[in-house]
Design a protein around this motif. Structure first.
Motif, PDB file in Angstrom:
ATOM      1  N   THR A   1      -3.659  14.206 -13.269  1.00  0.00           N
ATOM      2  CA  THR A   1      -2.006  14.992 -12.460  1.00  0.00           C
ATOM      3  C   THR A   1      -3.057  16.269 -11.616  1.00  0.00           C
ATOM      4  N   ASP A   2      -4.231  16.697 -12.086  1.00  0.00           N
ATOM      5  CA  ASP A   2      -4.339  17.927 -11.266  1.00  0.00           C
ATOM      6  C   ASP A   2      -4.916  16.945 -10.362  1.00  0.00           C
ATOM      7  N   LEU A   3      -5.457  16.327 -10.381  1.00  0.00           N
ATOM      8  CA  LEU A   3      -6.215  15.564  -8.847  1.00  0.00           C
ATOM      9  C   LEU A   3      -4.847  14.970  -8.383  1.00  0.00           C
ATOM     10  N   VAL A   4      -3.737  14.600  -8.448  1.00  0.00           N
ATOM     11  CA  VAL A   4      -2.734  13.918  -7.648  1.00  0.00           C
ATOM     12  C   VAL A   4      -2.113  15.357  -7.000  1.00  0.00           C
ATOM     13  N   ASP A   5      -2.272  16.469  -7.909  1.00  0.00           N
ATOM     14  CA  ASP A   5      -1.557  17.518  -7.033  1.00  0.00           C
ATOM     15  C   ASP A   5      -2.107  17.869  -6.709  1.00  0.00           C
ATOM     16  N   ARG A   6      -3.576  17.921  -6.055  1.00  0.00           N
ATOM     17  CA  ARG A   6      -4.846  18.476  -5.037  1.00  0.00           C
ATOM     18  C   ARG A   6      -4.256  17.337  -3.894  1.00  0.00           C
ATOM     19  N   ALA A   7      -4.235  15.940  -3.947  1.00  0.00           N
ATOM     20  CA  ALA A   7      -3.651  14.888  -3.047  1.00  0.00           C
ATOM     21  C   ALA A   7      -3.094  15.064  -2.772  1.00  0.00           C
ATOM     22  N   ARG A   8      -1.687  15.959  -3.773  1.00  0.00           N
ATOM     23  CA  ARG A   8      -0.452  16.450  -2.394  1.00  0.00           C
ATOM     24  C   ARG A   8      -0.627  16.797  -1.722  1.00  0.00           C
ATOM     25  N   GLN A   9      -1.391  18.327  -2.615  1.00  0.00           N
ATOM     26  CA  GLN A   9      -1.624  19.135  -1.804  1.00  0.00           C
ATOM     27  C   GLN A   9      -1.859  19.421   0.227  1.00  0.00           C
ATOM     28  N   LEU A  10      -3.412  18.665  -0.314  1.00  0.00           N
ATOM     29  CA  LEU A  10      -3.487  18.232   1.212  1.00  0.00           C
ATOM     30  C   LEU A  10      -2.939  17.276   2.102  1.00  0.00           C
ATOM     31  N   VAL A  11      -2.207  16.348   1.634  1.00  0.00           N
ATOM     32  CA  VAL A  11      -1.445  15.611   2.608  1.00  0.00           C
ATOM     33  C   VAL A  11      -0.770  15.950   3.125  1.00  0.00           C
ATOM     34  N   GLY A  12       0.100  17.437   2.758  1.00  0.00           N
ATOM     35  CA  GLY A  12       1.421  18.000   2.836  1.00  0.00           C
ATOM     36  C   GLY A  12       0.768  19.182   3.928  1.00  0.00           C
ATOM     37  N   ARG A  13      -0.703  19.471   3.899  1.00  0.00           N
ATOM     38  CA  ARG A  13      -0.881  20.526   5.213  1.00  0.00           C
ATOM     39  C   ARG A  13      -1.088  19.413   6.807  1.00  0.00           C
TER      40      ARG A  13
ATOM     41  N   PHE B   1       0.858  -1.755   0.047  1.00  0.00           N
ATOM     42  CA  PHE B   1      -0.423   0.312  -0.079  1.00  0.00           C
ATOM     43  C   PHE B   1       0.896   1.273   0.178  1.00  0.00           C
ATOM     44  N   VAL B   2       1.993   0.642   0.841  1.00  0.00           N
ATOM     45  CA  VAL B   2       2.794   2.364   1.201  1.00  0.00           C
ATOM     46  C   VAL B   2       3.605   2.879  -0.519  1.00  0.00           C
ATOM     47  N   ALA B   3       4.123   1.319  -0.944  1.00  0.00           N
ATOM     48  CA  ALA B   3       4.599   1.683  -2.756  1.00  0.00           C
ATOM     49  C   ALA B   3       4.097   2.618  -3.348  1.00  0.00           C
ATOM     50  N   LEU B   4       2.838   1.759  -3.363  1.00  0.00           N
ATOM     51  CA  LEU B   4       1.595   2.387  -4.376  1.00  0.00           C
ATOM     52  C   LEU B   4       1.294   3.351  -3.699  1.00  0.00           C
ATOM     53  N   LEU B   5       0.788   4.033  -2.643  1.00  0.00           N
ATOM     54  CA  LEU B   5       0.428   5.477  -2.802  1.00  0.00           C
ATOM     55  C   LEU B   5       1.745   6.356  -2.761  1.00  0.00           C
ATOM     56  N   ALA B   6       2.938   5.904  -2.824  1.00  0.00           N
ATOM     57  CA  ALA B   6       4.132   6.509  -3.261  1.00  0.00           C
ATOM     58  C   ALA B   6       4.756   6.912  -4.388  1.00  0.00           C
ATOM     59  N   LEU B   7       3.915   6.067  -5.090  1.00  0.00           N
ATOM     60  CA  LEU B   7       4.053   6.154  -6.968  1.00  0.00           C
ATOM     61  C   LEU B   7       2.444   6.863  -6.782  1.00  0.00           C
ATOM     62  N   ILE B   8       1.661   7.428  -6.972  1.00  0.00           N
ATOM     63  CA  ILE B   8       0.940   7.210  -6.685  1.00  0.00           C
ATOM     64  C   ILE B   8       0.763   9.389  -6.689  1.00  0.00           C
ATOM     65  N   LEU B   9       1.773   9.413  -5.643  1.00  0.00           N
ATOM     66  CA  LEU B   9       1.475  10.518  -4.970  1.00  0.00           C
ATOM     67  C   LEU B   9       2.810  11.946  -5.394  1.00  0.00           C
ATOM     68  N   ASN B  10       3.826  10.459  -6.525  1.00  0.00           N
ATOM     69  CA  ASN B  10       4.650  11.358  -7.307  1.00  0.00           C
ATOM     70  C   ASN B  10       4.973  10.477  -8.531  1.00  0.00           C
ATOM     71  N   PRO B  11       4.400  10.737  -9.554  1.00  0.00           N
ATOM     72  CA  PRO B  11       4.009  10.420 -10.483  1.00  0.00           C
ATOM     73  C   PRO B  11       5.185  10.430 -11.919  1.00  0.00           C
TER      74      PRO B  11
END
Length: 69
Positions: free
Chosen positions: A57-69, A34-44
């Protein structure tokens, strides 16, 4: 002609602990996958075939911003 049925001489104890413990890898391997797949999704950009569908790409960027907060 009916066949005789066999009953258990002792009832099975609930919570006896037999077969209820999981080995360490039964939780570690799915968590690692799960962690490996999540890392691939968050850093394409790390993926080999990261071609640009702008909506994904926009969806992944927004998800990365939400996780980074």
């Amino acid at each position: 002609m009916s066949a005789p049925t066999h009953t258990r001489p002792h009832p099975v104890a609930q919570g006896s602990g037999v077969g209820t413990r999981l080995p360490w890898w039964a939780l570690a391997l799915p968590t690692l996958a799960f962690v490996a797949l999540l890392a691939l999704i968050l850093n394409p950009s790390d993926a080999q075939a990261a071609s640009g569908d702008p909506a994904i790409t926009d969806l992944v960027d927004r998800a990365r911003q939400l996780v980074g907060r």
